[in-house]
Motif scaffolding. Structure first.
Motif, mmCIF file in Angstrom:
data_model
loop_
_atom_site.group_PDB
_atom_site.id
_atom_site.type_symbol
_atom_site.label_atom_id
_atom_site.label_comp_id
_atom_site.label_asym_id
_atom_site.label_seq_id
_atom_site.Cartn_x
_atom_site.Cartn_y
_atom_site.Cartn_z
ATOM 1 N N TRP A 268 37.066 42.500 37.986
ATOM 2 C CA TRP A 268 36.408 42.594 36.686
ATOM 3 C C TRP A 268 36.917 43.796 35.918
ATOM 4 C CZ3 TRP A 268 30.907 44.748 35.700
ATOM 5 C CH2 TRP A 268 30.706 45.947 36.399
ATOM 6 N N VAL A 296 36.796 38.359 35.496
ATOM 7 C CA VAL A 296 35.820 38.456 34.416
ATOM 8 C C VAL A 296 36.136 39.742 33.655
ATOM 9 C CG1 VAL A 296 33.398 38.534 33.756
ATOM 10 C CG2 VAL A 296 34.078 37.303 35.826
ATOM 11 N N GLU A 312 37.551 34.611 32.513
ATOM 12 C CA GLU A 312 36.206 34.496 31.968
ATOM 13 C C GLU A 312 35.908 35.741 31.129
ATOM 14 O OE1 GLU A 312 34.196 31.918 32.289
ATOM 15 O OE2 GLU A 312 35.558 30.808 33.618
ATOM 16 N N ALA A 314 33.191 38.180 28.982
ATOM 17 C CA ALA A 314 31.789 38.563 28.912
ATOM 18 C C ALA A 314 31.677 39.834 28.073
ATOM 19 C CB ALA A 314 31.215 38.795 30.303
ATOM 20 N N PHE A 320 28.051 39.216 31.801
ATOM 21 C CA PHE A 320 28.820 39.582 32.995
ATOM 22 C C PHE A 320 28.122 39.063 34.254
ATOM 23 C CE2 PHE A 320 31.477 42.584 30.632
ATOM 24 C CZ PHE A 320 32.662 42.504 31.344
ATOM 25 N N SER A 323 28.505 35.238 34.495
ATOM 26 C CA SER A 323 29.862 34.817 34.849
ATOM 27 C C SER A 323 30.188 35.126 36.305
ATOM 28 C CB SER A 323 30.886 35.496 33.929
ATOM 29 O OG SER A 323 30.735 35.068 32.601
ATOM 30 N N ILE A 324 29.786 36.303 36.762
ATOM 31 C CA ILE A 324 30.042 36.685 38.156
ATOM 32 C C ILE A 324 29.354 35.717 39.113
ATOM 33 C CG2 ILE A 324 29.506 38.447 39.889
ATOM 34 C CD1 ILE A 324 30.041 40.538 37.651
#
Length: 364
Positions: A268, A296, A312, A314, A320, A323-324
């Motif tokens: 991320w 992400v 992805e 966010a 976030f 999506s995670i």
């Protein structure tokens, strides 16, 4: 724009003295974290003789030479000036660089302006990685360069009509290196011992990261580990949220990074959505793709422009977290589309492909 043939390298002079085809002027030391100048210089050294010049770090009276040379490979030398400041560089470099054959100079920052004005080069490449594109010295480099490369799509979009030879190469990565994460590497013990699932960041930790967002996401997902790997730049360690599931493991050797990234369930990149985001290059996104880690990220300009089909996005802590958790719920079968889109993107953005295209634009 159509590429124009710009460079033909001269033959080495008759006395057999060693000359360089290209001289890279880098703000990043060779032995530090691997950045864009390191990768491109290493690729160019496969076919040309390269000098990689570091910024002066001060004068050491115990060293007699004005320039200390480290032979990295047959075609690549690192030159470390032993001078008080950058103003002394042109004279110091004259002691070890024969510029009669007019080497190609690659500049990465305006800190080397005394060299830009004080040495003779056949052609000048400005590979612009600087944030302040409106700085007077940056403008001089931009105007004086025969070719401008940049990794910043925002800068390219803003300047593409102001220079005859400007080309954008965003999001390159050492693909083969990070693909090792998919092989039988052992995960290092300091990260292997942390609770799973693991959400990981590897890269420079600076004030472009949104630490308030990080704290809120980590607090809302206490069952996950949030791991950070990389150097701290212009921030203090206490900028990282002091939470039981947030772990800062420090900077790791470049050769070890694939083994650390292998431990991530998700990569991320929680950046602030402000003007600083326009300077963020998507190199780390590409490294995570090569390691086949789902991604992400905040929707920063360069990432949205290049990779909106395979990551992805966010913007808020809630997005976030959502999506995670959605990625963690996917089965291996449903991850296939991610991996397929990664491979298609990777094929276009490796350092080897980038250097090949650069040579084509330079006709070398």
């Amino acid at each position: 724009m159509n590429a124009q043939p710009l460079i033909q390298f001269p033959v080495a002079d008759s006395n057999g003295s060693v000359t360089y085809d290209m001289i890279f002027f880098s703000p990043f030391p060779w032995n530090g974290a691997k950045q864009r100048p390191h990768h491109i210089a290493a690729q160019m050294a496969l076919t040309h003789r390269i000098a990689f010049v570091e910024l002066p770090s001060g004068y050491n009276r115990n060293i007699e030479k004005e320039v200390v040379v480290q032979h990295v490979s047959e075609n690549l030398d690192v030159l470390r000036p032993n001078v008080f400041n950058v103003d002394s560089l042109p004279v110091a470099l004259a002691s070890c660089i024969d510029d009669r054959n007019a080497p190609v100079a690659w500049f990465y920052c305006s800190s080397f302006m005394p060299v830009f004005h004080g040495m003779k080069f056949g052609k000048i490449v400005y590979d612009c990685t600087e944030e302040n594109a409106n700085d007077e010295k940056v403008q001089q480099l931009f105007a004086g360069a025969d070719v401008v490369f940049t990794e910043n799509r925002a800068l390219y979009d803003d300047r593409k009509d102001t220079h005859d030879h400007i080309f954008c190469f965003p999001g390159q990565a050492d693909v083969d290196h990070f693909r090792k994460a998919n092989d039988g590497l052992l995960i290092p013990s300091d990260i292997e011992s942390l609770p799973k699932p693991m959400i990981g960041f590897q890269g420079t930790l600076d004030d472009r990261l949104d630490f308030d967002l990080i704290a809120e996401v980590a607090t809302g997902l206490p069952e996950l580990s949030f791991v950070f790997i990389g150097p701290l730049v212009n921030i203090e360690p206490d900028s990282i949220p002091a939470l039981p599931n947030v772990h800062y493991l420090g900077m790791k050797a470049y050769n070890d990074l694939p083994a650390y990234v292998k431990a991530f369930n998700i990569a991320w990149y929680p950046y602030k959505l402000d003007e600083s985001g326009k300077s963020i290059a998507p190199q780390k996104i590409m490294e995570s793709m090569a390691a086949l880690r789902p991604i992400v990220t905040s929707p920063v300009y360069n990432v949205v422009r290049e990779f909106n089909n395979c990551v992805e996005f966010a913007s808020t802590p809630r997005e976030f977290k959502r999506s995670i958790l959605a990625i963690l719920d996917k089965t291996p079968e449903t991850m296939f589309d991610y991996y397929h889109s990664f491979e298609q993107t990777i094929a276009q953005h490796s350092w080897s492909n980038t250097s090949k295209k650069m040579r084509e634009y330079l006709s070398i």
